[in-house]
Design a protein around this motif. Structure first.
Motif, short mmCIF file in Angstrom:
data_model
loop_
_atom_site.label_atom_id
_atom_site.label_comp_id
_atom_site.label_asym_id
_atom_site.label_seq_id
_atom_site.Cartn_x
_atom_site.Cartn_y
_atom_site.Cartn_z
N ARG A 336 0.80 -1.23 0.00
CA ARG A 336 0.00 0.00 0.00
C ARG A 336 0.83 1.29 0.00
O ARG A 336 0.32 2.36 0.31
CB ARG A 336 -0.95 0.03 1.21
CG ARG A 336 -1.91 -1.14 1.28
CD ARG A 336 -2.86 -0.96 2.45
NE ARG A 336 -3.70 -2.12 2.72
CZ ARG A 336 -4.47 -2.24 3.78
NH1 ARG A 336 -4.53 -1.28 4.68
NH2 ARG A 336 -5.21 -3.32 3.96
N SER A 344 -0.25 3.56 -10.00
CA SER A 344 -1.58 3.13 -10.46
C SER A 344 -2.53 4.32 -10.59
O SER A 344 -3.72 4.20 -10.29
CB SER A 344 -2.11 2.01 -9.56
OG SER A 344 -1.86 2.28 -8.20
N GLN A 351 -7.06 1.63 -2.06
CA GLN A 351 -7.23 1.07 -3.42
C GLN A 351 -5.90 0.57 -4.01
O GLN A 351 -5.78 0.42 -5.22
CB GLN A 351 -7.82 2.14 -4.34
CG GLN A 351 -9.25 2.49 -4.00
CD GLN A 351 -9.76 3.66 -4.83
OE1 GLN A 351 -9.30 3.92 -5.94
NE2 GLN A 351 -10.71 4.39 -4.28
N ARG A 352 -4.93 0.29 -3.14
CA ARG A 352 -3.61 -0.09 -3.66
C ARG A 352 -3.34 -1.59 -3.60
O ARG A 352 -2.20 -2.03 -3.75
CB ARG A 352 -2.51 0.66 -2.89
CG ARG A 352 -2.56 2.16 -3.12
CD ARG A 352 -1.50 2.91 -2.33
NE ARG A 352 -1.72 4.35 -2.41
CZ ARG A 352 -1.18 5.24 -1.60
NH1 ARG A 352 -0.34 4.86 -0.64
NH2 ARG A 352 -1.44 6.52 -1.74
N LEU A 353 -4.39 -2.40 -3.34
CA LEU A 353 -4.15 -3.85 -3.22
C LEU A 353 -3.63 -4.46 -4.52
O LEU A 353 -2.62 -5.17 -4.50
CB LEU A 353 -5.43 -4.57 -2.74
CG LEU A 353 -5.33 -6.09 -2.68
CD1 LEU A 353 -4.22 -6.55 -1.74
CD2 LEU A 353 -6.67 -6.69 -2.24
N PRO A 354 -4.26 -4.22 -5.70
CA PRO A 354 -3.73 -4.86 -6.91
C PRO A 354 -2.27 -4.49 -7.18
O PRO A 354 -1.45 -5.36 -7.49
CB PRO A 354 -4.65 -4.33 -8.02
CG PRO A 354 -5.92 -3.97 -7.32
CD PRO A 354 -5.51 -3.47 -5.98
N GLY A 355 -1.95 -3.20 -7.01
CA GLY A 355 -0.56 -2.78 -7.22
C GLY A 355 0.38 -3.43 -6.20
O GLY A 355 1.50 -3.83 -6.53
N SER A 356 -0.10 -3.56 -4.95
CA SER A 356 0.74 -4.19 -3.91
C SER A 356 1.00 -5.66 -4.26
O SER A 356 2.13 -6.15 -4.10
CB SER A 356 0.05 -4.11 -2.55
OG SER A 356 -0.20 -2.77 -2.20
N LEU A 357 -0.03 -6.34 -4.76
CA LEU A 357 0.15 -7.76 -5.11
C LEU A 357 1.13 -7.89 -6.28
O LEU A 357 1.95 -8.81 -6.30
CB LEU A 357 -1.20 -8.40 -5.47
CG LEU A 357 -2.22 -8.48 -4.32
CD1 LEU A 357 -3.52 -9.10 -4.81
CD2 LEU A 357 -1.66 -9.26 -3.14
N ALA A 358 1.02 -6.98 -7.24
CA ALA A 358 1.96 -7.03 -8.37
C ALA A 358 3.40 -6.88 -7.87
O ALA A 358 4.30 -7.57 -8.33
CB ALA A 358 1.63 -5.93 -9.38
N GLU A 379 -4.91 -12.34 0.35
CA GLU A 379 -4.69 -12.05 -1.07
C GLU A 379 -3.23 -12.27 -1.45
O GLU A 379 -2.92 -12.82 -2.52
CB GLU A 379 -5.10 -10.60 -1.38
CG GLU A 379 -6.59 -10.32 -1.25
CD GLU A 379 -7.04 -10.03 0.18
OE1 GLU A 379 -6.24 -10.19 1.13
OE2 GLU A 379 -8.22 -9.63 0.36
N ALA A 383 -1.37 -14.73 -4.32
CA ALA A 383 -0.45 -14.16 -5.33
C ALA A 383 0.91 -14.85 -5.25
O ALA A 383 1.51 -15.18 -6.28
CB ALA A 383 -0.31 -12.65 -5.09
#
Ligand code: HH2
Length: 405
Positions: A336, A344, A351-358, A379, A383
């Motif tokens: 995050r 992003s 709202q930073r979960l997808p970027g954090s997972l990447a 999550e 990943a």
């Protein structure tokens, strides 16, 4: 400090299954590995005598490129076979260039996983997968979840849910270290974290770490069952913290920071961010060991976002594997953080979960990190299951066609 870093280092386990597949006997494979395994090392911090030794190398297995003669300290790239690089380390040793020999040895051993860490009842076996540290912030002002777990029972429930979701350890902190954060008085920090630590220890066997810069908090936390101290100041705030860890025989995570949380993002600057992070951490490891902390119980962390621009963060993540020359498990926290929001499209922390997972998938595939520190454990678990499986998919089997014989 002389520092040799692997810019590229072939992993033997890529070649082995290929040669097995074409039917080469094990006795033939080993000498081949020695002659073909290849590395490129960046060597910096060289004195005149080290430079002279490198200039005179006449080994057909090696190519040495030296920096401009007038440059002090000197630098070089050394590339060649593993056997050649190892022979160079021995030559440096018998020539009395011991610091150079040690640096070359550390660089060529950088793909060997560190010794396992035993924390509580669990053994962390490095190299097999990326481990997960779940974040529990018992604070009113943490940058992404401040105030959500300030109440004791909420924090405990959160810690237990992270353990349930697959956290290998949970990291409890009572002081935000977000940019600009002010220090929290000792008693306030103790009152926040101790009841939570005690309750988590009573209700779960998940190993617990304490995220603190203060020796007094570390000492009390270790007394009630924490097994690792996570010091974001890397012993820069309270040197007595190392003594507290040593007395308890606990583990210690040393993080790199430039400046302090109050000031660190004002104007962070580096000539060579990877080298400067490694050099500072190397000195802090020595300081911890001198205070009695077991070397094999020390982890290192580049401190993403702690006195670094987005560019510094990205470069460090891309080159994270170079921290392996320190011979310690590598912990990294991207979860995050602001650079992820910026990349992003300016998203806020929630709202930073997808970027954090990447980001954790990327470091898992590059195999730079042994532990990732995350807020969203369930999550992250999924990943990493995928990213780790891709990174380690070199077992042969169907990948190399139908089995022989
Ligand atoms: N990042 C934070 C806190 N502690 N410890 C380590 N070892 N590495 C990190 O990258 C790291 C850390 C910041 O994240 P968070 O705890 O969520 O925020 P805050 O400091 O605002 O409580």
């Amino acid at each position: 400090m002389i520092l040799a870093r692997p810019i590229h280092l072939d992993r033997d386990d890529d070649l082995e299954p290929v040669w097995e597949r074409i039917g080469l006997a094990p006795t033939v494979r080993q000498p081949l590995l020695d002659s073909l395994g290849h590395g490129i090392l960046l060597v910096t911090g060289l004195g005149a005598a080290d430079t002279r030794l490198l200039r005179e190398v006449e080994d057909p297995r090696l190519t040495v490129i030296l920096s401009d003669p007038g440059r002090r300290p000197g630098g070089a790239t050394v590339s060649g076979t593993r056997a050649g690089l190892e022979a160079l380390a021995r030559l440096a040793e018998i020539s009395g260039r011991l610091e150079l020999a040690r640096a070359l040895d550390a660089a060529t051993a950088a793909d060997v996983p560190p010794d396992p860490t035993v924390l509580g009842g669990r053994t962390f076996q490095w190299g097999e997968r990326t481990h997960l540290m779940g974040v529990v912030n018992v604070t009113p002002d943490s940058f992404s979840d401040g105030g959500r777990h300030l109440e004791r029972e909420a924090a405990v429930r959160h810690a237990l849910s992270l353990a349930e979701a697959g956290a290998d350890l949970v990291d409890v902190g009572g002081e935000s270290t977000r940019p600009g954060a002010e220090q929290v008085p000792l008693q306030v920090e103790l009152d926040r974290v101790l009841p939570v630590l005690e309750a988590v220890r009573a209700r779960s066997d998940v190993p617990v770490s304490i995220d603190t810069r203060k020796a007094a908090v570390a000492r009390e936390a270790l007394r009630v069952g924490a097994v690792l101290v996570n010091d974001v100041s890397g012993l820069g705030h309270d040197p007595a913290l190392a003594n507290a860890v040593a007395e308890a025989g606990a583990a210690l995570a040393l993080m790199h920071i430039q400046g302090t949380p109050e000031t660190m993002q004002a104007d962070p600057r580096y000539d060579d961010v990877v080298a400067e992070v490694i050099e500072l951490l190397s000195g802090r490891i020595d300081r911890a060991v001198a205070a009695g902390v077991a070397r094999e119980r020390i982890w290192v962390d580049p401190g993403i976002g702690f006195g670094k621009t987005a560019g510094h963060n990205l470069f460090l993540l891309r080159h994270l594997g170079e921290l392996r020359v320190l011979g310690a498990p590598v912990l990294v926290g991207t979860s995050r953080k602001r650079f992820i929001g910026a990349l992003s499209g300016g998203k806020p922390p929630e709202q930073r979960l997808p970027g954090s997972l990447a980001s954790i998938a990327a470091v898992a595939v590059l195999q730079g990190a042994d532990v990732v520190r995350v807020h969203d454990v369930a999550e992250a678990r999924d990943a990493l299951a995928v990213a780790d499986a891709i990174a380690r998919a070199r077992e042969g089997g169907d990948s190399w066609g139908p089995p022989r014989g």
